[in-house]
Scaffold this active site. Structure first.
Site, mmCIF file in Angstrom:
data_model
loop_
_atom_site.group_PDB
_atom_site.id
_atom_site.type_symbol
_atom_site.label_atom_id
_atom_site.label_comp_id
_atom_site.label_asym_id
_atom_site.label_seq_id
_atom_site.Cartn_x
_atom_site.Cartn_y
_atom_site.Cartn_z
ATOM 1 N N HIS A 17 28.353 -13.510 -12.188
ATOM 2 C CA HIS A 17 27.707 -13.681 -10.888
ATOM 3 C C HIS A 17 26.240 -14.080 -11.040
ATOM 4 O O HIS A 17 25.545 -13.564 -11.903
ATOM 5 C CB HIS A 17 27.741 -12.362 -10.110
ATOM 6 C CG HIS A 17 29.072 -12.061 -9.502
ATOM 7 N ND1 HIS A 17 30.144 -11.669 -10.241
ATOM 8 C CD2 HIS A 17 29.494 -12.125 -8.211
ATOM 9 C CE1 HIS A 17 31.183 -11.483 -9.434
ATOM 10 N NE2 HIS A 17 30.819 -11.748 -8.196
ATOM 11 N N ASN A 52 26.857 -10.316 -19.993
ATOM 12 C CA ASN A 52 27.235 -10.063 -18.597
ATOM 13 C C ASN A 52 27.485 -8.570 -18.360
ATOM 14 O O ASN A 52 27.053 -8.017 -17.353
ATOM 15 C CB ASN A 52 28.485 -10.884 -18.245
ATOM 16 C CG ASN A 52 28.885 -10.767 -16.775
ATOM 17 O OD1 ASN A 52 28.041 -10.587 -15.912
ATOM 18 N ND2 ASN A 52 30.176 -10.857 -16.508
#
Lengths: 307, 307
Positions: free
Chosen positions: A161, A193
């Site tokens: 994201h 991440n």
């Protein structure tokens, strides 16, 4: 045959016959011509229907009557809040309910994503659950330039994201929208991440709780490096059918407005690689001017700077 | 001292004294604060003056009174002629007298350059001479993102034209403008810029003489390739202080309108490498759809296609 001939002598029937014949010929001719055109286009390697081509503007044209004015007003209000310091660039800007982004057709990754966080809008309301969210293509991006779930499949990269899902839990729809693939970029999973990048996102949320307002700009960087031949190169992997670019680095620029109205700006640049769990985030603080040079985003600094 | 005291007792002089003192204090204070601010910015590694930052919009703001309306009308007319098939994208569009371009801040090279050629406007008028032209920086691009002559110096690459100088010889100013560095990209000299690419430019000019109108869109491509590890990468050199990207390929899309009003479209994709002098140009003809996938430009096809 005689019956047909005698029928044709009657004027009304003659007219009907010719009308039917004419219509058939017209449809036949147009069908033939359409097929000929399709074959010609196909032989030239061109899409058969014009709608397959990317056009500008790409988004479907809708009549003013279809527009929900209340929703427009809401998006406009939120946009002015999120983009308080202006737009870094204006190419392919996409407006979501709680964040905005500019999309890069070439890399199939956003140029930048902008968010506005406060203690209030970080609250999880109505049992918003990210487990209910699904990664979906962005239908406002032409299919030529749109990244898909198939591009990420077996690539070895996470669908990372840019606007963090955890920042948008006021409504389920806000959280859902962060899973739109235009807000996603290929990120190393373990150690990035799910590691250092996640720590940075948590740090940002903590800042939102200690300040009045936090403005976050996030995006990819394709940083040059020098090789053995003494020359500088930019090199990055591309994944899937659509060649989605794997950024070499990611940046986050954070503008914090304190309860005393003072503004502070911090810029982070992290390599898209596993980062040691013990590495302090401050190790990735950079001068904002360097960051600007690596990509095409210009961030205006706040007019007042403290700290 | 007594003289001063007695002077101060006079109301007018008192007022003047306090005014002067106030002004001095005000200037002193603001000078001190300005210096403090400069030091703070410098210690943070930030530019000292705000004008050093890229802002949006970057072009200087001019008042309506300064605008030459005749010139605006002329540029608008020419723009509508050149961009008859629409804009491939709208990021950082720059309007020149005889061509248009969209600039990519990240690569420091244009996304696309658009030209419109006719037999008439290809004529060399008033002894226009390219020897009089000089490569100049584009002042409308912020200094962070602007390519400079220094970037090309000793790079081994030519300053290759996207809108060819030879296409704009109706006026000296038209020819001069093609030497603006936003219209320039690093090209391999021998065998490409001075070889096959030059042949392609001449072919385009020949088409302009055999047709009513020729529309040309030119730009860089950063094409992925597969490496030994089975993965796909985009890799390109960057030159100079400003990291100007050396495109792996260049494209040209040509739309020709015949004297019978029929439209034909051709797309060329050439590697930025020495190309054999005997290689026919047709070897570099590509499907337009492939080209679109390699970069962020969408070209709408003409509505009618012949050949």
């Amino acid at each position: 045959m005689n019956t047909i001939r005698s029928l044709l002598k009657k004027t009304g029937v003659q007219a009907a016959f010719f009308a039917a014949f004419g219509a058939a010929a017209w449809y036949g001719g147009s069908y033939y011509e359409r097929q000929r055109c399709r074959e010609k286009l196909a032989s030239l390697g061109l899409p058969v229907t014009l709608s397959e081509y990317p056009q500008f503007p790409i988004t479907p044209i809708i009549s003013a009557a279809e527009v929900d004015q209340n929703r427009v007003a809401l998006v406009q209000k939120r946009t002015s809040e999120i983009m308080r310091f202006g737009f870094p660039s204006l190419n392919n800007v996409r407006y979501f309910d709680d964040f905005l982004l500019s999309y890069d057709n070439r890399t199939r990754v956003a140029n930048w994503v902008f968010e506005h966080l406060t203690e209030e809008n970080l609250k999880v309301k109505d049992n918003v659950n990210r487990e209910l969210c699904q990664f979906v293509e962005d239908p406002t991006i032409h299919q030529f330039f749109r990244s898909t779930n198939a591009d990420y499949y077996r690539s070895g990269y996470d669908r990372g994201h840019l606007a963090a899902a955890g920042n948008h839990k006021l409504q389920q729809s806000h959280c859902d929208q962060t899973f739109t693939l235009s807000n996603i970029a290929p990120q190393v999973g373990v150690g990035f991440n799910r590691g250092a990048w996640n720590r940075l996102e948590k740090y940002v949320r903590a800042q939102a709780r200690h300040n009045s307002n936090v403005y976050v700009c996030t995006g990819p960087v394709f940083k040059p490096h020098r090789e053995a031949d003494g020359k500088k190169y930019v090199k990055y992997e591309v994944i899937g059918e659509r060649d989605v670019a794997v950024p070499t680095h990611f940046f986050k620029v954070i503008v914090m407005e304190g309860h005393d109205n003072k503004l502070t700006m911090e810029a982070y640049l992290m390599p898209n690689q596993p980062i040691n769990d013990n590495a302090p985030l401050t190790q990735y603080l950079v001068r904002i001017i360097r960051k600007s040079l690596y990509n095409n985003n210009s961030i205006s600094p706040p007019t007042k700077l403290s700290k």
